[in-house]
Scaffold this motif. Sequence first.
Motif, mmCIF file in Angstrom:
data_model
loop_
_atom_site.group_PDB
_atom_site.id
_atom_site.type_symbol
_atom_site.label_atom_id
_atom_site.label_comp_id
_atom_site.label_asym_id
_atom_site.label_seq_id
_atom_site.Cartn_x
_atom_site.Cartn_y
_atom_site.Cartn_z
ATOM 1 N N LEU A 105 8.838 -5.387 75.398
ATOM 2 C CA LEU A 105 9.133 -6.771 76.075
ATOM 3 C C LEU A 105 9.161 -6.223 77.610
ATOM 4 C CD1 LEU A 105 11.960 -8.456 74.173
ATOM 5 C CD2 LEU A 105 9.507 -9.332 74.452
ATOM 6 N N LEU A 106 9.603 -5.304 78.097
ATOM 7 C CA LEU A 106 9.711 -4.719 79.682
ATOM 8 C C LEU A 106 8.583 -4.546 79.901
ATOM 9 C CD1 LEU A 106 13.075 -2.763 79.309
ATOM 10 C CD2 LEU A 106 12.726 -4.819 80.654
ATOM 11 N N VAL A 107 7.823 -3.812 79.010
ATOM 12 C CA VAL A 107 6.294 -3.261 79.350
ATOM 13 C C VAL A 107 5.455 -4.478 79.664
ATOM 14 C CG1 VAL A 107 4.257 -2.084 78.762
ATOM 15 C CG2 VAL A 107 6.435 -1.006 78.792
ATOM 16 N N ALA A 108 5.353 -5.310 78.489
ATOM 17 C CA ALA A 108 4.678 -7.036 78.671
ATOM 18 C C ALA A 108 4.849 -7.595 79.761
ATOM 19 C CB ALA A 108 5.109 -7.380 77.506
ATOM 20 N N ALA A 109 6.311 -7.637 80.151
ATOM 21 C CA ALA A 109 6.639 -8.386 81.366
ATOM 22 C C ALA A 109 6.019 -7.955 82.629
ATOM 23 C CB ALA A 109 8.156 -8.662 81.538
ATOM 24 N N ALA A 110 6.272 -6.459 82.646
ATOM 25 C CA ALA A 110 5.751 -5.860 83.878
ATOM 26 C C ALA A 110 4.108 -5.992 83.967
ATOM 27 C CB ALA A 110 6.023 -4.371 83.886
ATOM 28 N N LEU A 111 3.335 -5.552 82.866
ATOM 29 C CA LEU A 111 1.963 -6.095 82.937
ATOM 30 C C LEU A 111 1.593 -7.512 83.534
ATOM 31 C CD1 LEU A 111 0.742 -3.920 79.725
ATOM 32 C CD2 LEU A 111 0.782 -3.296 82.064
ATOM 33 N N TRP A 119 16.156 -0.501 80.940
ATOM 34 C CA TRP A 119 15.702 1.070 80.177
ATOM 35 C C TRP A 119 16.636 2.031 80.012
ATOM 36 C CZ3 TRP A 119 11.401 1.522 77.722
ATOM 37 C CH2 TRP A 119 10.022 0.685 78.014
ATOM 38 N N PHE A 120 17.898 1.961 80.757
ATOM 39 C CA PHE A 120 18.655 3.240 80.527
ATOM 40 C C PHE A 120 19.368 2.710 79.445
ATOM 41 C CE2 PHE A 120 23.038 4.461 81.441
ATOM 42 C CZ PHE A 120 22.936 5.752 81.625
ATOM 43 N N TRP A 121 19.779 1.420 79.275
ATOM 44 C CA TRP A 121 20.798 0.929 78.341
ATOM 45 C C TRP A 121 19.940 0.979 76.856
ATOM 46 C CZ3 TRP A 121 22.791 -3.124 81.974
ATOM 47 C CH2 TRP A 121 23.856 -2.691 82.652
ATOM 48 N N LEU A 122 18.744 0.698 76.809
ATOM 49 C CA LEU A 122 17.984 0.698 75.682
ATOM 50 C C LEU A 122 18.054 2.097 75.087
ATOM 51 C CD1 LEU A 122 14.897 -1.658 76.257
ATOM 52 C CD2 LEU A 122 16.741 -1.991 74.549
ATOM 53 N N LEU A 123 17.587 3.236 75.995
ATOM 54 C CA LEU A 123 17.465 4.664 75.536
ATOM 55 C C LEU A 123 18.985 5.164 75.218
ATOM 56 C CD1 LEU A 123 14.686 5.554 78.228
ATOM 57 C CD2 LEU A 123 14.405 4.873 75.768
ATOM 58 N N ALA A 124 20.157 4.707 75.813
ATOM 59 C CA ALA A 124 21.293 5.324 75.795
ATOM 60 C C ALA A 124 21.891 4.924 74.133
ATOM 61 C CB ALA A 124 22.309 4.814 76.646
ATOM 62 N N ALA A 125 21.578 3.886 73.500
ATOM 63 C CA ALA A 125 21.972 3.791 72.456
ATOM 64 C C ALA A 125 21.757 4.439 71.385
ATOM 65 C CB ALA A 125 21.473 1.989 71.983
ATOM 66 N N PRO A 126 20.354 4.970 71.233
ATOM 67 C CA PRO A 126 20.156 5.791 70.137
ATOM 68 C C PRO A 126 21.171 7.344 70.341
ATOM 69 C CG PRO A 126 18.120 4.696 70.546
ATOM 70 C CD PRO A 126 19.175 4.368 71.678
ATOM 71 N N ARG A 127 21.338 7.745 71.444
ATOM 72 C CA ARG A 127 22.083 8.860 71.766
ATOM 73 C C ARG A 127 23.451 8.417 71.282
ATOM 74 N NH1 ARG A 127 25.963 10.448 74.542
ATOM 75 N NH2 ARG A 127 25.763 12.677 75.672
ATOM 76 N N ALA A 128 24.099 7.535 71.300
ATOM 77 C CA ALA A 128 25.364 7.275 71.106
ATOM 78 C C ALA A 128 25.315 7.364 69.584
ATOM 79 C CB ALA A 128 25.943 5.799 71.389
ATOM 80 N N VAL A 129 24.537 6.930 68.946
ATOM 81 C CA VAL A 129 24.532 7.020 67.335
ATOM 82 C C VAL A 129 24.288 8.374 67.107
ATOM 83 C CG1 VAL A 129 23.304 6.194 65.248
ATOM 84 C CG2 VAL A 129 23.762 4.634 66.955
ATOM 85 N N LEU A 130 23.510 9.029 67.549
ATOM 86 C CA LEU A 130 23.293 10.576 66.976
ATOM 87 C C LEU A 130 24.347 11.549 67.320
ATOM 88 C CD1 LEU A 130 19.515 11.118 68.645
ATOM 89 C CD2 LEU A 130 20.481 10.933 65.913
ATOM 90 N N VAL A 132 16.960 2.296 67.339
ATOM 91 C CA VAL A 132 15.948 2.614 67.923
ATOM 92 C C VAL A 132 14.718 1.458 67.667
ATOM 93 C CG1 VAL A 132 13.689 3.893 66.897
ATOM 94 C CG2 VAL A 132 16.029 5.081 67.225
ATOM 95 N N THR A 133 14.951 0.673 66.851
ATOM 96 C CA THR A 133 14.204 -0.575 66.786
ATOM 97 C C THR A 133 14.350 -1.609 67.832
ATOM 98 O OG1 THR A 133 14.084 -0.722 64.218
ATOM 99 C CG2 THR A 133 13.726 -2.840 65.150
ATOM 100 N N THR A 134 15.714 -1.807 68.449
ATOM 101 C CA THR A 134 15.917 -2.461 69.602
ATOM 102 C C THR A 134 15.258 -1.852 70.657
ATOM 103 O OG1 THR A 134 17.788 -3.195 68.375
ATOM 104 C CG2 THR A 134 17.821 -3.525 70.945
ATOM 105 N N ALA A 135 15.386 -0.546 71.024
ATOM 106 C CA ALA A 135 14.887 0.264 71.790
ATOM 107 C C ALA A 135 13.296 -0.092 72.063
ATOM 108 C CB ALA A 135 15.267 1.731 71.774
ATOM 109 N N VAL A 136 12.650 0.068 70.810
ATOM 110 C CA VAL A 136 11.230 -0.171 70.812
ATOM 111 C C VAL A 136 10.923 -1.536 71.273
ATOM 112 C CG1 VAL A 136 9.375 -0.036 69.357
ATOM 113 C CG2 VAL A 136 10.802 1.794 69.310
ATOM 114 N N ALA A 137 11.643 -2.559 70.448
ATOM 115 C CA ALA A 137 11.097 -4.070 70.858
ATOM 116 C C ALA A 137 11.745 -4.275 72.282
ATOM 117 C CB ALA A 137 12.122 -4.717 70.054
ATOM 118 N N GLY A 138 12.797 -3.891 72.846
ATOM 119 C CA GLY A 138 13.022 -4.125 74.153
ATOM 120 C C GLY A 138 12.162 -3.426 75.253
ATOM 121 N N GLY A 139 11.488 -2.229 74.829
ATOM 122 C CA GLY A 139 10.686 -1.505 75.717
ATOM 123 C C GLY A 139 9.383 -2.216 75.583
#
Length: 114
Positions: A104-110, A49-60, A95-102
């Motif tokens: 997947l993570l939510v689906a795996a948790a559920l 989660w941390f890395w997924l959310l950090a990537a858009p910040r670096a682009v901004l 952002v697309t990668t963060a949404v897709a990865g998120g």
Amino acid sequence: LLVALALMLLLIRNLFGLWVVLVGGAGVAAVTWAATPAVQTAVATALAWFWLLAAPRAVLELARRRGPASDADQLARLTRLPAALWVLLLLAATVTTAVAGGRLLVAAALAVGG
């Protein structure tokens, strides 16, 4: 993962990236040696989660502080497409990668948690 993080240290170009890799590596090393499998899974999920959310910040950050050595400006020189377009493309990809990865993570948790 530790080998990949060590190799990433050779490619980092900013302090935020260095911080992310060092903290991530220290956490992975500590958890690998001392934690139970359940804790290892929880930490791996948190790091993802941390890395997924950090990537858009670096682009901004790239968009705010563009210069002749930035990735977007180098791509603009190589392709003759404007640097702003490259920033938008990179932002869309992260952002697309963060949404897709998120998702997947939510689906795996559920699936595991019910």
